[in-house]
Design an enzyme around this catalytic site. Sequence first.
Site, PDB file in Angstrom:
ATOM      1  N   TYR A 103       7.714  -7.666  -7.581  1.00  0.00           N
ATOM      2  CA  TYR A 103       8.325  -7.829  -8.902  1.00  0.00           C
ATOM      3  C   TYR A 103       8.976  -6.514  -9.344  1.00  0.00           C
ATOM      4  O   TYR A 103       8.394  -5.438  -9.188  1.00  0.00           O
ATOM      5  CB  TYR A 103       7.259  -8.276  -9.903  1.00  0.00           C
ATOM      6  CG  TYR A 103       7.679  -8.154 -11.353  1.00  0.00           C
ATOM      7  CD1 TYR A 103       8.847  -8.780 -11.815  1.00  0.00           C
ATOM      8  CD2 TYR A 103       6.929  -7.419 -12.247  1.00  0.00           C
ATOM      9  CE1 TYR A 103       9.244  -8.661 -13.130  1.00  0.00           C
ATOM     10  CE2 TYR A 103       7.308  -7.301 -13.569  1.00  0.00           C
ATOM     11  CZ  TYR A 103       8.476  -7.921 -14.012  1.00  0.00           C
ATOM     12  OH  TYR A 103       8.864  -7.790 -15.315  1.00  0.00           O
ATOM     13  N   ASP A 175      -1.889  -9.777  -7.462  1.00  0.00           N
ATOM     14  CA  ASP A 175      -1.161 -10.325  -8.612  1.00  0.00           C
ATOM     15  C   ASP A 175      -1.137 -11.839  -8.431  1.00  0.00           C
ATOM     16  O   ASP A 175      -0.430 -12.359  -7.576  1.00  0.00           O
ATOM     17  CB  ASP A 175       0.247  -9.741  -8.641  1.00  0.00           C
ATOM     18  CG  ASP A 175       1.082 -10.233  -9.828  1.00  0.00           C
ATOM     19  OD1 ASP A 175       0.743 -11.289 -10.414  1.00  0.00           O
ATOM     20  OD2 ASP A 175       2.088  -9.578 -10.158  1.00  0.00           O
ATOM     21  N   LYS A 200       2.714 -15.622 -18.750  1.00  0.00           N
ATOM     22  CA  LYS A 200       3.343 -16.694 -17.991  1.00  0.00           C
ATOM     23  C   LYS A 200       2.503 -17.967 -18.055  1.00  0.00           C
ATOM     24  O   LYS A 200       2.354 -18.564 -19.108  1.00  0.00           O
ATOM     25  CB  LYS A 200       3.589 -16.221 -16.555  1.00  0.00           C
ATOM     26  CG  LYS A 200       4.194 -14.818 -16.436  1.00  0.00           C
ATOM     27  CD  LYS A 200       5.510 -14.632 -17.163  1.00  0.00           C
ATOM     28  CE  LYS A 200       6.278 -13.384 -16.754  1.00  0.00           C
ATOM     29  NZ  LYS A 200       5.672 -12.101 -17.105  1.00  0.00           N
TER      30      LYS A 200
END
Length: 384
Positions: A103, A175, A200
């Site tokens: 990311y 993650d 999220k």
Amino acid sequence: MGKKELKFNSKAIHGGQQPDVAYGAVMPPIYQTSTYAQPTPGGHKGYEYSRGANPTRTALENAVASLENGKFGMAFGSGMAAIDAVMKLLVLGDEVICTRDLYGGSYRLFKGVYEKYGIKFRFSEMVDMQELTSQINENTKLVWVETPTNPMMNIIDIEVVSKITKAHNVLLAVDNTFATPYLQRPLDLGADIIMHSATKYLAGHSDVVVGALVVKDQELADQLYFIQKSSGGICGPMDSFLTLRGIKTLHVRMQRHCENGGSIAKYLENHAKIDKVYWPGFAHHPNHEVAKKQMSGFGGMISFVPKGGSYEDAIKIVENLQIFTLAESLGGVESLVGHPASMSHGSIPKEEREKNGVVDALIRLSVGIEDVEDLIADLEQALN
């Protein structure tokens, strides 16, 4: 039946939770307070000052820990604040090995902030485990894994990586934002730390920014609680309450995200104007068998490249979508579309991101829980 024996769907609603001790409130109240009265110095009821702990945040931390089959949870003001806390376990000269497809915000924090403090970051595909092992040395203290990765949907075998990290006395952090504990629970596969951008899927309604960590080990938890209290990157009681409320429907939302994601991935795979589709549910996905082994479903995140592979075509598609909203983030009930090269991964140098497949034409979908026929019709009109 004790709460430790609950199945996941029940745990999402009840796990780690008790009625409020004051009045028996079923939902944890929003304790909108910075401090707590003490009848005598140090004679508090477990709460002194809300940077250290707040009852609403505690309820969220307990819930997330329960979902991940962990013992200790910590909630932060963002996913990046949670990652930042993990980085503060390290000291000058330590090294971290990360998934190469990472990311953009994580890359920015690692390379733009912590590298200048003398922490070295190496990158690995984590497919060839000999390559991973060869990168570990006496300075390696942490392996950082995303799976599925953002945005290429690569799958890393958590159990295999954990055997390597344990053999070398190295921490493994995963993650788990894309998969959520509904689909995979990395602590059960040998990971030491779980990180979530709870903004999220956990919260699920695009109305908070929250991060979380979960661990099993008491000593590691104590270190992270110390960092959390000392650095102060905590989330407030309102965001804690909203995230906890979102978690209570995680199981039903994720079921629909997975159903819709599968339908749309197959639609895109068979579309004449699409060149590549990245989704771990395909049998031809490079690590599909690993995904089947460690996940209970394949999620609602999909990336694809239109034929021709031009930046202009990708921009036209994302701008023409009507139900899919062009926006940062993912994991909400509404479908979102992003252009990683200019949005979520814009902080990664072009040469670096293209090595990992994040080309200028790549489009990422966060498939929501709308009627899938409407979502397919929206894609159809945007692609034609």
